[in-house]
Design a protein around this motif. Sequence first.
Motif, PDB file in Angstrom:
ATOM      1  N   CYS A   1       2.120   4.353 -34.359  1.00  0.00           N
ATOM      2  CA  CYS A   1       1.580   4.027 -33.039  1.00  0.00           C
ATOM      3  C   CYS A   1       0.939   5.276 -32.462  1.00  0.00           C
ATOM      4  O   CYS A   1       1.522   6.368 -32.491  1.00  0.00           O
ATOM      5  N   TYR A   2      -0.267   5.118 -31.930  1.00  0.00           N
ATOM      6  CA  TYR A   2      -1.031   6.227 -31.366  1.00  0.00           C
ATOM      7  C   TYR A   2      -0.916   6.163 -29.852  1.00  0.00           C
ATOM      8  O   TYR A   2      -1.280   5.154 -29.238  1.00  0.00           O
ATOM      9  N   LYS A   3      -0.386   7.212 -29.238  1.00  0.00           N
ATOM     10  CA  LYS A   3      -0.154   7.245 -27.789  1.00  0.00           C
ATOM     11  C   LYS A   3      -1.234   8.088 -27.112  1.00  0.00           C
ATOM     12  O   LYS A   3      -1.380   9.267 -27.415  1.00  0.00           O
ATOM     13  N   ILE A   4      -1.959   7.454 -26.188  1.00  0.00           N
ATOM     14  CA  ILE A   4      -3.081   8.113 -25.528  1.00  0.00           C
ATOM     15  C   ILE A   4      -2.930   8.004 -24.024  1.00  0.00           C
ATOM     16  O   ILE A   4      -2.712   6.911 -23.483  1.00  0.00           O
ATOM     17  N   ALA A   5      -3.047   9.143 -23.329  1.00  0.00           N
ATOM     18  CA  ALA A   5      -2.972   9.162 -21.864  1.00  0.00           C
ATOM     19  C   ALA A   5      -4.359   9.393 -21.279  1.00  0.00           C
ATOM     20  O   ALA A   5      -5.122  10.229 -21.780  1.00  0.00           O
TER      21      ALA A   5
ATOM     22  N   ASN B   1       5.830  -2.716 -32.585  1.00  0.00           N
ATOM     23  CA  ASN B   1       4.678  -2.833 -33.490  1.00  0.00           C
ATOM     24  C   ASN B   1       3.323  -2.709 -32.805  1.00  0.00           C
ATOM     25  O   ASN B   1       2.348  -3.361 -33.194  1.00  0.00           O
ATOM     26  N   PHE B   2       3.231  -1.860 -31.790  1.00  0.00           N
ATOM     27  CA  PHE B   2       1.938  -1.592 -31.176  1.00  0.00           C
ATOM     28  C   PHE B   2       1.199  -0.522 -31.970  1.00  0.00           C
ATOM     29  O   PHE B   2       1.792   0.463 -32.415  1.00  0.00           O
TER      30      PHE B   2
ATOM     31  N   LEU C   1      16.859  -3.267 -23.080  1.00  0.00           N
ATOM     32  CA  LEU C   1      15.476  -2.938 -22.712  1.00  0.00           C
ATOM     33  C   LEU C   1      14.459  -3.626 -23.615  1.00  0.00           C
ATOM     34  O   LEU C   1      13.424  -4.111 -23.138  1.00  0.00           O
ATOM     35  N   SER C   2      14.730  -3.675 -24.898  1.00  0.00           N
ATOM     36  CA  SER C   2      13.792  -4.321 -25.829  1.00  0.00           C
ATOM     37  C   SER C   2      13.562  -5.780 -25.453  1.00  0.00           C
ATOM     38  O   SER C   2      12.425  -6.270 -25.440  1.00  0.00           O
TER      39      SER C   2
ATOM     40  N   ILE D   1       7.828   4.708 -22.742  1.00  0.00           N
ATOM     41  CA  ILE D   1       6.744   4.956 -23.695  1.00  0.00           C
ATOM     42  C   ILE D   1       7.274   4.993 -25.124  1.00  0.00           C
ATOM     43  O   ILE D   1       6.680   4.423 -26.049  1.00  0.00           O
ATOM     44  N   ARG D   2       8.406   5.630 -25.319  1.00  0.00           N
ATOM     45  CA  ARG D   2       8.985   5.703 -26.666  1.00  0.00           C
ATOM     46  C   ARG D   2       9.478   4.347 -27.133  1.00  0.00           C
ATOM     47  O   ARG D   2       9.380   4.012 -28.318  1.00  0.00           O
ATOM     48  N   GLU D   3      10.013   3.565 -26.218  1.00  0.00           N
ATOM     49  CA  GLU D   3      10.441   2.209 -26.556  1.00  0.00           C
ATOM     50  C   GLU D   3       9.250   1.372 -27.024  1.00  0.00           C
ATOM     51  O   GLU D   3       9.319   0.688 -28.050  1.00  0.00           O
ATOM     52  N   LEU D   4       8.151   1.433 -26.286  1.00  0.00           N
ATOM     53  CA  LEU D   4       6.961   0.658 -26.628  1.00  0.00           C
ATOM     54  C   LEU D   4       6.353   1.119 -27.951  1.00  0.00           C
ATOM     55  O   LEU D   4       5.829   0.310 -28.720  1.00  0.00           O
TER      56      LEU D   4
END
Length: 363
Positions: A131-135, A246-247, A199-200, A238-241
């Motif tokens: 998963c690629y995290k972009i702010a 599977n994002f 949370l999930s 953010i870490r959960e997502l």
Amino acid sequence: MIGESVMYIKLAIIDNDVEYFGRLSDTFSNNYENKIEICFFTDESIAVKNIKETRKFDIVLMNMDKDISSELPDYLVYGYLGDSNEIESYNGKIVINKYQNIDLIYRQLISLYSEKASSNIGFRNSHDYNCYKIAFVSVAGGVGTSTVASAFSMRMARQGKVVYLNLEDFDSTNNFFCANGNGNLKNIIFALKSKKTNLSLKIESEIKQSNEGVYFFDACDVALDKFSMCNREKIDLIRELSTKHNFNFVIADTKISLDENNLKLLNDFDKIILVSDGSTVANAKTYKFLNSLTIVEEINEDLSVNKKINILYNQFSNKYSKLITDTHVSTVGGINKIKGLEPSELAKNISEYQVLDKIVGGQ
């Protein structure tokens, strides 16, 4: 649905409408075969006896005229069935409209289940799933950061699974995305704070998908709910997502500052897109921020925010805007100023710009 499910819900329904149960059972079998099992009862006494003896049920839904809540074991969660959306609760418990969209019913069941589900029940990413995290951030106001972040989310949704997360104090998510259902970010914030809700599963019940294919949470009705969200809770979300659903992309619209907590949050992203309009004021603020950030990172070696920043110009004017040149930060490209469109239409228009592909070109 989201992620790879490792749960199986056993639901008991107590109602007289046998025909409705048949339709509901068939629909659930077709759409959620490995996620939910339903048993139907028309007689309250038989239902109570079966529930207590088998101890196999997780949720009980009952018609308000067949209320057996006082006889249910404490380990069960329960709610009521209604005929419309006009009644939301009864005796302090949720009322689920049985004639609404099946996906909305399923999400409300997941929300109920999350209240008592173990924290190790939920969803997980497939093996080798990245998963690629972009702010998306800006040091200058009014440059269209949220619009560009939304447009980028729309574009990436054509290539993979995308969630857009607005972490700004005054959330504008619903100016860009909409979908049916009652899910809201405030319920996720409550789950993060209480630590009593799975949370999930809560995310599964609250998240929505827009017509553009972007997953999102409705904005908090009251801004104070967002103000209460601490930095640790933002990082946990953010870490959960990014690890359990599977994002392909988690795209966050958030603020940027030299505050230590804010920098720790940004440090958790793979790339940071700093949006600017290239105006004199915006460029001056950008220079000051980047120079100050360099000093902060020299003091705190655990931070590596600077090297993740790329500049994307929005609302760029050939007459009034200028590129920043004497800095280490790379430039993604630019988007011309577009007038006369509502926020959602503007984001859709910008999502067609190929320059957005350069954001992940170096991934």
